[in-house]
Design an enzyme around this catalytic site. Structure first.
Site, PDB file in Angstrom:
ATOM      1  CE  LYS A  44      19.102  12.616  11.344  1.00  0.00           C
ATOM      2  NZ  LYS A  44      20.442  12.196  11.487  1.00  0.00           N
ATOM      3  CE  LYS A  60      18.905   5.649  12.809  1.00  0.00           C
ATOM      4  NZ  LYS A  60      19.720   5.615  11.679  1.00  0.00           N
ATOM      5  CE  LYS A  95      25.353   8.478   7.007  1.00  0.00           C
ATOM      6  NZ  LYS A  95      25.033   7.360   7.885  1.00  0.00           N
TER       7      LYS A  95
HETATM    8  P1  ATP Z   1      21.344   7.485   9.255  1.00  0.00           P
HETATM    9  O1  ATP Z   1      20.199   7.975   8.419  1.00  0.00           O
HETATM   10  O2  ATP Z   1      22.091   6.341   8.663  1.00  0.00           O
HETATM   11  O3  ATP Z   1      21.015   7.320  10.695  1.00  0.00           O
HETATM   12  P2  ATP Z   1      22.543  10.130   9.362  1.00  0.00           P
HETATM   13  O4  ATP Z   1      22.284  10.855   8.087  1.00  0.00           O
HETATM   14  O5  ATP Z   1      21.835  10.588  10.575  1.00  0.00           O
HETATM   15  O6  ATP Z   1      22.420   8.572   9.154  1.00  0.00           O
HETATM   16  P3  ATP Z   1      25.028   9.652  10.720  1.00  0.00           P
HETATM   17  O7  ATP Z   1      26.018   8.640  10.238  1.00  0.00           O
HETATM   18  O8  ATP Z   1      24.170   9.253  11.849  1.00  0.00           O
HETATM   19  O9  ATP Z   1      24.096  10.161   9.559  1.00  0.00           O
HETATM   20  O10 ATP Z   1      25.738  10.990  11.042  1.00  0.00           O
HETATM   21  C1  ATP Z   1      26.957  11.442  10.529  1.00  0.00           C
HETATM   22  C2  ATP Z   1      27.183  12.874  10.910  1.00  0.00           C
HETATM   23  O11 ATP Z   1      26.343  13.724  10.128  1.00  0.00           O
HETATM   24  C3  ATP Z   1      26.848  13.191  12.368  1.00  0.00           C
HETATM   25  O12 ATP Z   1      27.800  14.128  12.854  1.00  0.00           O
HETATM   26  C4  ATP Z   1      25.498  13.821  12.297  1.00  0.00           C
HETATM   27  O13 ATP Z   1      25.248  14.690  13.373  1.00  0.00           O
HETATM   28  C5  ATP Z   1      25.591  14.582  10.978  1.00  0.00           C
HETATM   29  N1  ATP Z   1      24.277  14.763  10.383  1.00  0.00           N
HETATM   30  C6  ATP Z   1      23.420  13.785  10.011  1.00  0.00           C
HETATM   31  N2  ATP Z   1      22.315  14.292   9.462  1.00  0.00           N
HETATM   32  C7  ATP Z   1      22.461  15.655   9.501  1.00  0.00           C
HETATM   33  C8  ATP Z   1      21.636  16.744   9.080  1.00  0.00           C
HETATM   34  N3  ATP Z   1      20.463  16.541   8.519  1.00  0.00           N
HETATM   35  N4  ATP Z   1      22.091  18.002   9.264  1.00  0.00           N
HETATM   36  C9  ATP Z   1      23.300  18.215   9.825  1.00  0.00           C
HETATM   37  N5  ATP Z   1      24.125  17.223  10.246  1.00  0.00           N
HETATM   38  C10 ATP Z   1      23.722  15.955  10.086  1.00  0.00           C
END
Ligand code: ATP
Ligand code: LTN
Length: 338
Positions: free
Chosen positions: A202, A120, A205
């Site tokens: 990965k 980040k 979002k």
């Molecule tokens: P950001 O892009 O805003 O950092 P993120 O998609 O990583 O967000 P988080 O809010 O950080 O989402 O995570 C929410 C939940 O979703 C956490 O439990 C995280 O481990 C899970 N998660 C996020 N991305 C994935 C993915 N690609 N596959 C499986 N689980 C995920």
């Protein structure tokens, strides 16, 4: 550790998602979906971590919209507010209170090693603020406040959970048994859904291009189009091989997590039929999984008063529980009782 404010003696579960970007199928398969049945065995707490989300800039209007949207999606996915404590982090002051204390039990070097911080801070080089650096400490506070035994998250959060355990053990060693040392709970399939266009990274979002992720509120046609264009390879076979066939393996994981089929069953059913037929099956499975969520979403989203009632009730229950931990920690530190 039992919690004086609750009569529930089952082990405690806690998890959260930050209101940034749009919820993806990765968030759903890696986290949300796995939360739904836990209330049968655990005393469950699920929150929206709005305080975490301010470590990266976003307009207040967007954040507010997302907060409502995510809570409506939690409910539309089937999280029942009567069976789960559902709340927003900023409504429970104990999170910020404990975070400060735990900052003093976390080493600079430990935080410097967190891969999420490295990622980040590279992506947001113009705003490497102290909150981004201390993000895992606030997460540790979230978890330790409720004496959570299990934390259901995707694979990317393992390192943060390890650090939470280290902080809890360090505090316990210095001040006597104060915190439950939590364990990570990841699903066997779906713990790391990769990007459709970049299957070596990965699905995320808030950082991804529109075509790299499937969002929970994407229309069926759009889902079909995105999956049709997902990166695969030249081999033409449908078998799970993360290293050499990351695109196909990712689609297999999505299909397996949506339908409950094993990789062997998927290979047996689709190998030899070409990628077109396979991708159609993946799209159908995702659309069928999201259809009921999308149907229920609008109803919840249109009733902000109902959402706020649910959150007010959740915050009250959460704060009661969390305060007993804060009081215990204050006593352990030698603070005069308030
Ligand atoms: P950001 O892009 O805003 O950092 P993120 O998609 O990583 O967000 P988080 O809010 O950080 O989402 O995570 C929410 C939940 O979703 C956490 O439990 C995280 O481990 C899970 N998660 C996020 N991305 C994935 C993915 N690609 N596959 C499986 N689980 C995920
Ligand atoms: N850091 C997590 C979100 C999060 C969380 C938590 C998850 C904040 N506090 C407590 C589980 C338990 C993430 O997914 N980025």
């Amino acid at each position: 550790m039992t919690d004086a404010a609750s009569t529930d003696t089952r082990p405690v579960v806690l998890s959260g998602i930050q209101p940034s970007g749009k919820l993806t199928i990765g968030n759903y398969l890696g986290a949300l979906k796995n939360w739904l049945a836990l209330h049968e065995q655990y005393d469950t707490h699920f929150m929206l971590v709005d305080l975490h989300s301010i470590s990266v800039r976003q307009s207040p209007a967007d954040r507010l919209e997302r907060c409502y949207e995510f809570i409506a999606l939690y409910l539309a996915c089937g999280l029942n507010p009567e069976r789960n404590v559902l709340f927003v982090q900023s409504h429970v002051p104990a999170h910020s209170q404990l975070a400060w204390i735990l900052n003093c039990y976390t080493q600079f070097g430990e935080l410097s090693r967190m891969t999420q911080f490295k990622d980040k801070s590279a992506k947001h080089a113009d705003n490497v603020n102290a909150g981004l650096f201390c993000y895992p400490v606030l997460m540790a506070a979230d978890i330790l406040l409720y004496g959570a035994h299990k934390v259901p998250v995707g694979d990317d959060q393992r390192q943060h959970l390890e650090l939470t355990r280290t902080i809890a053990q360090r505090f316990n060693r210095e001040h006597g048994e104060t915190f439950v040392v939590p364990e990570t709970m990841t699903p066997p399939i779906g713990a790391r859904i990769m990007g459709l266009q970049t299957p070596e990274a990965k699905m995320s979002k808030s950082e991804d291009a529109e075509t790299n992720a499937i969002y929970l509120l994407d229309e069926p046609k759009r889902i079909e189009r995105k999956i049709k264009r997902a990166v695969t390879d030249m081999e033409g076979s449908i078998r799970f091989d993360q290293e050499n066939k990351p695109g196909v393996s990712n689609l297999m994981s999505i299909l397996a997590a949506c339908t409950g089929q094993s990789f062997e069953q998927i290979s047996a059913e689709y190998d030899g039929g070409g990628y077109g037929q396979f991708k159609k099956a993946v799209a159908d499975a995702v659309i069928a999984t999201l259809e009921p969520v999308q149907q229920r979403y609008a109803e919840w989203r249109n009733d902000e008063a109902a959402l706020r009632d649910i959150l007010r009730d959740g915050a009250q229950r959460a704060q009661q529980r969390a305060q007993t931990t804060v009081d215990r920690v204050h006593a352990a530190l030698g603070f005069i009782p308030a």
